[in-house]
Enzyme design. Structure first.
Site, PDB file in Angstrom:
ATOM      1  N   CYS A   1       0.808  -1.233   0.000  1.00  0.00           N
ATOM      2  CA  CYS A   1       0.000   0.000   0.000  1.00  0.00           C
ATOM      3  C   CYS A   1       0.834   1.274   0.000  1.00  0.00           C
ATOM      4  CB  CYS A   1      -0.941  -0.005   1.199  1.00  0.00           C
ATOM      5  SG  CYS A   1      -1.741  -1.590   1.473  1.00  0.00           S
TER       6      CYS A   1
ATOM      7  N   CYS B   1      -2.056   2.963   3.077  1.00  0.00           N
ATOM      8  CA  CYS B   1      -3.119   2.083   3.554  1.00  0.00           C
ATOM      9  C   CYS B   1      -4.150   2.860   4.380  1.00  0.00           C
ATOM     10  CB  CYS B   1      -2.533   0.928   4.360  1.00  0.00           C
ATOM     11  SG  CYS B   1      -3.702  -0.442   4.610  1.00  0.00           S
TER      12      CYS B   1
ATOM     13  N   LYS C   1      -5.745   3.429   7.308  1.00  0.00           N
ATOM     14  CA  LYS C   1      -5.784   4.252   8.509  1.00  0.00           C
ATOM     15  C   LYS C   1      -4.781   5.393   8.483  1.00  0.00           C
ATOM     16  CE  LYS C   1      -8.897   1.445   9.613  1.00  0.00           C
ATOM     17  NZ  LYS C   1      -8.751   0.619   8.406  1.00  0.00           N
TER      18      LYS C   1
ATOM     19  N   CYS D   1      -5.153  -0.831  -2.263  1.00  0.00           N
ATOM     20  CA  CYS D   1      -6.145  -1.722  -2.864  1.00  0.00           C
ATOM     21  C   CYS D   1      -6.933  -1.038  -3.977  1.00  0.00           C
ATOM     22  CB  CYS D   1      -7.072  -2.261  -1.789  1.00  0.00           C
ATOM     23  SG  CYS D   1      -6.230  -3.280  -0.566  1.00  0.00           S
TER      24      CYS D   1
ATOM     25  N   SER E   1     -14.668  -4.032   5.511  1.00  0.00           N
ATOM     26  CA  SER E   1     -13.712  -3.505   4.559  1.00  0.00           C
ATOM     27  C   SER E   1     -14.450  -2.700   3.501  1.00  0.00           C
ATOM     28  CB  SER E   1     -12.967  -4.661   3.885  1.00  0.00           C
ATOM     29  OG  SER E   1     -12.339  -4.237   2.704  1.00  0.00           O
TER      30      SER E   1
END
Length: 539
Positions: free
Chosen positions: A29, A102, A104, A174, A450
């Site tokens: 990520c 990523c 967070k 992602c 998710s």
């Protein structure tokens, strides 16, 4: 001490820009962020600033998913925000840039910059390219769904391995409208990220230009004395919500936008998401609800084209300020659409007439629960509860074929305090869809989902089970009705009986006696309030 590590008098006479890098050699990520940092620093230097880079942590949701490690994910948002804030205070940076990847890391950087309130930019590392198998684009969600398909016997382990080997071809976050891309786009709307920057791929050569431009932008913000709270207005948050719902974005955006708003001094409630979702059509056909991957947005015209479509449809506040010193409407006026693209629609001819998020309440969730319904057409489900006190038990039941059409899986004690850490349920939801049960089963949890989750799934149930919320009183066989049109989730149990069950309920013992998880349990609040940590309630 700065001279000891190579800085000169000339360097130290210039504004000092802190570069908060969330690079880690543990996930794709943000794997490109080390290289990206060099281009950002070059942009700062070219604009007469002195960059100083430091690191913070990052937890991979995809790698931790379905394991005990997933408890660390949401906790890390608070730790990352705190660490960036501490470095900002400790070094007294004149301005700051956060390099994020990523899930967070993105809201965490925004939260920290809202606290510090110095000129700041959040720069996303970019989405991953799709994998490919037999001519079909793949993302990480295809792997989780393939696990369910393998468990159901519809594919074999060799095919699962082929999907696993090809789903993630390189660096980047992602590749659908999952949480990372959702939040990266939302931060453009909030004015903390350069417009159009989030859709450029992580391995695209244009990332170098994006990095240099971000370095120049933060120096421009410093020159104009524009700080985050100048941009983080109520209008900006409403715009961000419209983008999230209008792209079928992640339910995690609800938690994160509420948390960022709190740090900025803006009161943002769950009902705002439902109100804006009702009036915002879905104009981007993106996975998991749609068919396209993240890089298809870039090819179509980028994030800026999505924003332009929202402005043209009067779905956002076009007069809201941007980091570039223009209004939102002015900033996207010249955006060009790629001929023949089918990824991004207009407000007049959307993919769906209403946005993808709903806030439901009822005797199961008096303080609210969140549902993403952009990916399906049914609006009601009624069935018997199958109650599990942790994610692992529910996953086992799905993989062993013990869940049948009509069931309502209830996964509790996975909330902010109960987990702790409010795990995402992509393992379970992916297995349900992969097993072919997606059209016929519902799932209710006080945990999270998710951004890649699809199906009839309702999360963030509040109050959570660990604090004695009604979800703690549910039993196998109780009939649960989920009605999206009415925005209700109810169990067919008399209120008096629910109260009686809760009176005999005993709070479970904490799973962690010390360390970071125990601290988190002591400080974290309800999912309905963003699951933020605060010491206010301890005073």
């Amino acid at each position: 001490m700065f001279k000891a590590i190579g800085f000169t008098d000339g360097d130290l006479a210039k504004p000092i820009v802190g570069i908060a890098n969330t690079w880690a050699e543990t996930m794709p990520c943000g794997y490109n962020l080390r290289e990206l940092a060099e281009h950002v620093k070059a942009g700062v230097r070219a604009a007469s600033g002195t960059p100083m880079e430091f690191n913070t942590i990052a937890i991979s949701d995809g790698i931790a998913m379905g394991t005990e490690g997933m408890k660390a994910s949401l906790v890390s948002r608070e730790v990352i925000a705190d660490s960036i804030e501490l470095c900002g205070h400790g070094y007294l940076f004149d301005a700051m840039i956060g390099l994020v990847g990523c899930d967070k890391t993105i809201p965490a950087a925004a939260m920290a910059f809202a606290r510090l309130n110095v000129p700041s930019v959040v720069l996303y590392g970019g989405p991953i390219a799709p994998g490919n198998l037999d001519g079909r684009d793949l993302t990480i969600v295809d792997v989780f769904e393939a696990i369910g398909a393998c468990g159901a016997g519809t594919i074999d382990e060799a095919q699962l391995k082929r999907i696993e080997d090809r789903a993630c071809p390189g660096a980047g976050a992602c590749g659908g409208q999952y949480t990372a891309n959702t939040m990266a786009m939302a931060l453009e709307m909030l004015g903390l990220s350069p417009l159009g920057s989030s859709s450029v791929g992580a391995t695209d050569m244009r990332r170098e230009q994006v990095g240099r431009a971000a370095g120049a932008l933060v120096m421009d913000l410093l020159e104009r004395n524009v700080v985050p709270r100048d941009l983080l207005t109520r209008e900006a948050f409403e715009n961000a919500i419209a983008l999230v719902t209008g792209t079928g974005g992640s339910t995690n955006a609800v938690l994160h936008l509420i948390a960022i708003a709190r740090e900025a001094g803006v009161v943002l409630k769950l009902d705002e998401f439902d109100r804006i979702s009702r009036q915002t059509p879905v104009i981007a056909d993106l996975r998991p609800a749609g068919q396209y991957v993240a890089l298809d947005v870039d090819r179509a015209g980028g994030t800026a084209l999505i924003i332009k479509r929202l402005v043209e449809g009067n779905l956002v506040h076009g007069g809201a300020a941007t980091a570039h010193g223009t209004t939102l409407e002015q900033a996207v006026a010249t955006v060009v659409e790629s001929p023949g693209q089918g990824v991004i629609a207009t407000a007049g001819r959307p993919f769906k007439p209403n946005g993808g998020l709903a806030v439901l309440r009822g005797n199961v969730a008096p303080d609210g629960a969140i549902m993403k319904f952009a990916g399906f057409t049914r609006t009601r489900h009624e069935g018997p509860a199958r109650v599990f006190d942790c994610e692992e038990d529910a996953m086992r039941a799905v993989m062993e074929g013990r869940i049948v059409a009509g069931d309502v899986l209830v996964i509790r004690y996975e909330g902010p305090k109960g987990g702790p850490g409010m795990r995402e349920m992509l393992g379970v939801t992916g297995a349900i869809v992969g097993a072919g049960l997606g059209p016929d089963v519902a799932l209710v949890t006080d945990g999270r989902f998710s951004g890649g989750t699809r199906g009839f799934m309702l999360g963030h149930v509040a109050p959570e089970a660990a604090v004695g919320g009604p979800i703690a009183a549910l039993r196998d066989g109780d009939v649960i009705t989920i009605d999206i049109a009415a925005r209700r989730i109810d169990v067919a149990v008399e209120d008096a009986l629910l109260r009686e069950r809760l009176q005999s309920w005993v709070a479970p013992l904490g799973r962690y006696a010390g360390g970071v998880f125990a601290k988190y349990v002591a400080l974290v609040g309800s999912a309905a309030d963003g699951a933020v940590t605060s010491a206010r309630h301890l005073r």
